[in-house]
Structures are given as C-alpha cells and as structure tokens.
Design a protein around this motif. Structure first.
Motif, PDB file in Angstrom:
ATOM      1  N   ASP A   1      49.548  42.684  52.568  1.00  0.00           N
ATOM      2  CA  ASP A   1      51.304  42.728  52.209  1.00  0.00           C
ATOM      3  C   ASP A   1      51.803  42.535  52.956  1.00  0.00           C
ATOM      4  OD1 ASP A   1      50.263  44.334  53.948  1.00  0.00           O
ATOM      5  OD2 ASP A   1      50.650  45.860  53.548  1.00  0.00           O
ATOM      6  N   ASP A   2      51.452  41.954  54.172  1.00  0.00           N
ATOM      7  CA  ASP A   2      52.351  41.554  55.098  1.00  0.00           C
ATOM      8  C   ASP A   2      52.961  39.961  54.528  1.00  0.00           C
ATOM      9  OD1 ASP A   2      51.933  43.403  57.075  1.00  0.00           O
ATOM     10  OD2 ASP A   2      50.367  42.955  57.754  1.00  0.00           O
ATOM     11  N   LEU A   3      52.170  39.458  53.841  1.00  0.00           N
ATOM     12  CA  LEU A   3      52.533  37.625  53.431  1.00  0.00           C
ATOM     13  C   LEU A   3      53.627  37.943  52.217  1.00  0.00           C
ATOM     14  CD1 LEU A   3      49.302  36.123  52.934  1.00  0.00           C
ATOM     15  CD2 LEU A   3      50.628  36.481  55.084  1.00  0.00           C
ATOM     16  N   ILE A   4      53.453  39.108  51.594  1.00  0.00           N
ATOM     17  CA  ILE A   4      54.933  39.984  50.834  1.00  0.00           C
ATOM     18  C   ILE A   4      56.290  39.439  51.558  1.00  0.00           C
ATOM     19  CG2 ILE A   4      53.651  40.649  48.932  1.00  0.00           C
ATOM     20  CD1 ILE A   4      54.123  42.895  49.544  1.00  0.00           C
TER      21      ILE A   4
ATOM     22  N   TRP B   1      44.134  38.623  44.608  1.00  0.00           N
ATOM     23  CA  TRP B   1      44.338  39.412  43.550  1.00  0.00           C
ATOM     24  C   TRP B   1      43.575  40.845  43.739  1.00  0.00           C
ATOM     25  CZ3 TRP B   1      46.923  40.036  39.302  1.00  0.00           C
ATOM     26  CH2 TRP B   1      46.474  40.740  38.407  1.00  0.00           C
ATOM     27  N   ASN B   2      42.406  39.827  45.108  1.00  0.00           N
ATOM     28  CA  ASN B   2      41.741  41.826  44.726  1.00  0.00           C
ATOM     29  C   ASN B   2      42.094  42.854  45.517  1.00  0.00           C
ATOM     30  OD1 ASN B   2      38.535  42.792  44.356  1.00  0.00           O
ATOM     31  ND2 ASN B   2      38.813  42.872  46.973  1.00  0.00           N
ATOM     32  N   TYR B   3      43.496  42.779  46.800  1.00  0.00           N
ATOM     33  CA  TYR B   3      43.663  43.295  47.339  1.00  0.00           C
ATOM     34  C   TYR B   3      44.968  44.012  46.750  1.00  0.00           C
ATOM     35  CZ  TYR B   3      47.164  44.669  51.149  1.00  0.00           C
ATOM     36  OH  TYR B   3      47.941  46.074  51.955  1.00  0.00           O
ATOM     37  N   ALA B   4      45.289  43.170  46.283  1.00  0.00           N
ATOM     38  CA  ALA B   4      46.588  44.052  45.130  1.00  0.00           C
ATOM     39  C   ALA B   4      45.852  45.427  44.277  1.00  0.00           C
ATOM     40  CB  ALA B   4      47.056  43.302  44.327  1.00  0.00           C
TER      41      ALA B   4
ATOM     42  N   PHE C   1      53.104  42.326  42.923  1.00  0.00           N
ATOM     43  CA  PHE C   1      52.137  41.748  44.758  1.00  0.00           C
ATOM     44  C   PHE C   1      52.652  40.152  44.386  1.00  0.00           C
ATOM     45  CE2 PHE C   1      49.346  40.919  47.250  1.00  0.00           C
ATOM     46  CZ  PHE C   1      49.873  42.046  48.402  1.00  0.00           C
ATOM     47  N   MET C   2      51.612  39.652  43.785  1.00  0.00           N
ATOM     48  CA  MET C   2      51.167  38.043  43.639  1.00  0.00           C
ATOM     49  C   MET C   2      52.161  36.943  43.783  1.00  0.00           C
ATOM     50  SD  MET C   2      47.917  38.152  44.286  1.00  0.00           S
ATOM     51  CE  MET C   2      47.413  36.073  43.785  1.00  0.00           C
TER      52      MET C   2
ATOM     53  N   GLY D   1      48.108  30.241  31.945  1.00  0.00           N
ATOM     54  CA  GLY D   1      47.082  32.087  32.800  1.00  0.00           C
ATOM     55  C   GLY D   1      48.569  32.853  33.771  1.00  0.00           C
ATOM     56  N   ILE D   2      47.457  33.620  34.651  1.00  0.00           N
ATOM     57  CA  ILE D   2      48.250  34.570  35.103  1.00  0.00           C
ATOM     58  C   ILE D   2      48.934  34.000  36.271  1.00  0.00           C
ATOM     59  CG2 ILE D   2      48.281  36.229  36.842  1.00  0.00           C
ATOM     60  CD1 ILE D   2      46.212  37.749  34.862  1.00  0.00           C
ATOM     61  N   PHE D   3      48.018  32.656  37.599  1.00  0.00           N
ATOM     62  CA  PHE D   3      49.354  32.091  38.051  1.00  0.00           C
ATOM     63  C   PHE D   3      50.376  31.534  37.751  1.00  0.00           C
ATOM     64  CE2 PHE D   3      49.512  28.098  39.970  1.00  0.00           C
ATOM     65  CZ  PHE D   3      50.119  28.138  41.380  1.00  0.00           C
ATOM     66  N   ASP D   4      50.025  30.835  36.645  1.00  0.00           N
ATOM     67  CA  ASP D   4      51.214  30.196  35.702  1.00  0.00           C
ATOM     68  C   ASP D   4      52.443  31.057  35.813  1.00  0.00           C
ATOM     69  OD1 ASP D   4      50.531  27.645  36.058  1.00  0.00           O
ATOM     70  OD2 ASP D   4      50.047  26.877  33.871  1.00  0.00           O
ATOM     71  N   GLU D   5      52.189  32.662  34.899  1.00  0.00           N
ATOM     72  CA  GLU D   5      52.805  33.827  34.703  1.00  0.00           C
ATOM     73  C   GLU D   5      53.985  33.855  35.818  1.00  0.00           C
ATOM     74  OE1 GLU D   5      53.104  38.106  33.139  1.00  0.00           O
ATOM     75  OE2 GLU D   5      51.324  37.118  32.258  1.00  0.00           O
ATOM     76  N   ILE D   6      53.080  34.192  37.131  1.00  0.00           N
ATOM     77  CA  ILE D   6      54.040  34.612  38.715  1.00  0.00           C
ATOM     78  C   ILE D   6      54.232  32.858  39.181  1.00  0.00           C
ATOM     79  CG2 ILE D   6      51.875  36.762  38.383  1.00  0.00           C
ATOM     80  CD1 ILE D   6      51.761  34.076  41.422  1.00  0.00           C
ATOM     81  N   TYR D   7      53.241  32.106  38.865  1.00  0.00           N
ATOM     82  CA  TYR D   7      54.294  31.496  40.100  1.00  0.00           C
ATOM     83  C   TYR D   7      55.326  31.216  39.498  1.00  0.00           C
ATOM     84  CZ  TYR D   7      54.330  26.912  42.967  1.00  0.00           C
ATOM     85  OH  TYR D   7      54.940  26.570  44.284  1.00  0.00           O
TER      86      TYR D   7
END
Length: 342
Positions: A146-149, A174-177, A191-192, A334-340
């Motif tokens: 969470d410090d990375l955001i 992702w697992n942390y989230a 979060f991601m 996919g989700i990476f493209d979506e969030i990035y």
C-alpha cells in the motif's frame, strides 16, 4: 555519484549471440568436433548464476565422460526469450522465469507435452520471491504494497508483456489487494491502477529494471526478484536495503529441454544431464549462493540467514494456474491493459 552497476550486460549482445548461433552448426573443424556445444536460453537475472554453473557442469561432464562441453548462454526478458526460441533461436534447453513461457514453446511444437514433470519440483530446480529494493535509509518509509500507491512514490518494475518477473510482481500485488479488499475486484483494480500510475519506468526485463534503479538512479523503489535484490545489497551494502512485504508470491522459474532442437543437434542426452545436474547438492548450494532458493529443502535451510523464510507466500495455483492467469490478466485487453490505461 552512483557507482557503475557491475552486473549490467547488453541485452542486444546476448540476443545476437544466440541468434548468431541459431544458423551455425554445433561444431566445425577438428578441434571443435571434440567439443559438444549446447545453448541455454534463459531469462534476465540468471546471468551470473549460469556463468558459474556452466563452468561447474563443464568440469563435471569432462571428468565423467572425457568429453569437452561448452555451454553458450543467452539472456533477456523471459517472454521475449520464449518468442526467440519459437522464431528459430537454436536453444537446446530453456531456463525461463515461468512455466507459461515454456508452454508457449510446447504449443509451437518444439518440445514434448508433459515437460513440466520431466524434472523434480515441476521442473523448477530453484525458486524465488518478490521483494522491494529501496535506497539505504528508506526515505519514503516503504514497508508494504500500500505504500507503493502513495503520491510521490516512484516505482520501477518491468513490463509483464515481455518479462516473466513482471508477471510475478503483478500477481503478488494483486494478491495483496485481494486480501485488503476481500476479493472486491473493482477496488482491487483501482488499487492496481494507482500502483502502475506510480511506475515511472517500465523496462522489457527484470535486469533492465534493476539497471534503471541502481545504475541510472531512477525511482524510489524497485519491485524485484529476491535474488536481484540480494545480489544488489551484497554488492552495495551501504547503498540499498531489502524490504519484505507482508504478502508475496512463490516464484517458480522452470527448465526444459527443447526437444526438436536437441534431437536435431544430437544433444538430447547432454541437455538432460545439464538440467539434472542442477538438482545435485553442489549445484543447489551454488543456487543458494547466487540468491535463489534451492528446491532441496535441506540445502535451503542452510541459507536461512539469506532468505526471509517467514514471508507469507501465495502460489500460482491460488490463481488457477498460468493459463487462467494469462487469459485474465495479460492477454491483449486483459486486466493489465485495463488498469494500465487508467
């Protein structure tokens, strides 16, 4: 002034070496005919380990058989390395960052189905994990994902479209989230998105990301292979420190014989011996010395002062396996493209 990162090598040169060999015979001339050459196409951070291991294996094989062997090495982002083999790089063996990259080579018809059971531990002679590498003093107070955001934290991590290590990085976050937001995917994606919005440089491979952070002095935190972080701290003990997040992932780099090439090159027997030898006690201890977690649990315990063996680790099975992971996260759209893109 930042000292030169001694472990930086040219990806271009590494790729050119293996592609140059792809069109050549395995040996030429009288002297060369007495030497067996095999090519190992590997991922970014294994450079130093395989320099040492190849010398160990060459000596062992010569003493055992009286035959000389030379191991040629290539390194790059794991996904890119898999594609290079599919496109014609003459690899006898591959030692890549994740099983999915080798499965792509299998689907191209270059190695036999069931390869993952050919060697012990799902053909993973060593494992690793994902940690944070920060500059000494940890000015930004980074302790967990969470410090990375947080605003003003510059993150360095490679691109999961080309780097196996980057895929492990993404899944650990992702697992942390998932734990923090109790599986609510909308909140997990948010979060991601915040995390990747803080990524200032996204290299094609893990070693390139390490070079960006260490040699070029960019970023506040590197999301890193554990072995990369360990070697950096050993090299620069006054400049860097490792932070173990509360949750990470057990990364399982995989190895395999590229059967079509090995059959063509008449190297099937030596390729198998090369990978089998990774499981010997001598090689397992070398694995630990280079910052990888030996698959032999007895040997691993000998390095308990080097690894955080108490860190909570999920596994790829928690995500349904690599096919499910790629379909959900890393395929185009996919989700990476979506969030990035957010």
């Amino acid at each position: 002034m930042m000292r030169k990162f001694k472990r930086g090598f040219s990806l271009f040169l590494a790729v050119m070496v293996v592609f140059g060999l792809a069109g050549c015979a395995k040996s030429t001339g009288k002297e060369a005919s007495q030497t067996i050459t095999i090519t190992n196409v590997s991922y970014d951070p294994t450079r130093e380990f395989y320099v040492a291991y190849n010398a160990l294996f060459e000596k062992y094989y010569s003493e055992k058989t009286g035959k000389q062997v030379e191991v040629v090495q290539s390194h790059g982002g794991s996904g890119g390395q898999a594609r290079s083999v599919i496109e014609g790089a003459n690899a006898d063996v591959v030692t890549l960052a994740l099983a999915h990259d080798i499965t792509l080579i299998e689907k191209a018809g270059l190695l036999k189905p069931g390869w993952i059971k050919e060697f012990k531990g799902n053909s993973s002679p060593y494992t690793s994990s994902i940690v944070f590498l920060v500059r000494k003093g940890n000015e930004k107070g980074i302790k967990d994902w969470d410090d990375l955001i947080k605003e003003g934290v510059a993150v360095i991590t490679p691109d999961p479209k080309s780097s196996g290590g980057a895929c492990w990085n993404f899944l650990a976050a992702w697992n942390y989230a998932a734990q923090q937001f109790h599986g609510n995917e909308d909140e997990m994606k948010a979060f991601m998105a915040k995390l990747y919005n803080n990524v200032t440089v996204m290299d094609s491979g893990a070693r390139g990301a390490t070079t960006t952070f260490v040699e070029n002095g960019q970023g506040d935190v590197l999301i890193a292979w554990e072995n990369e972080a360990i070697m950096t701290v050993e090299e620069y003990p006054d400049d860097y420190e490792i932070i173990s997040p509360s949750i990470s992932i057990l990364a399982e780099p995989s190895v395999a014989i590229v059967d079509e090439n090995a059959d063509k090159n008449n190297t099937q027997e030596i390729a198998k011996e090369y990978l089998d030898h990774l499981y010997t006690d001598e090689a397992q201890k070398m694995i630990g010395e280079y910052g990888y977690r030996p698959s032999n649990q007895t040997v691993l315990k000998e390095f308990s002062n080097k690894f955080d063996l108490n860190m909570k680790l999920c596994t790829i099975n928690d995500f349904g396996g690599w096919d499910a992971v790629y379909d959900k996260f890393f395929v185009d759209g996919g989700i990476f493209d979506e969030i990035y893109g957010n």
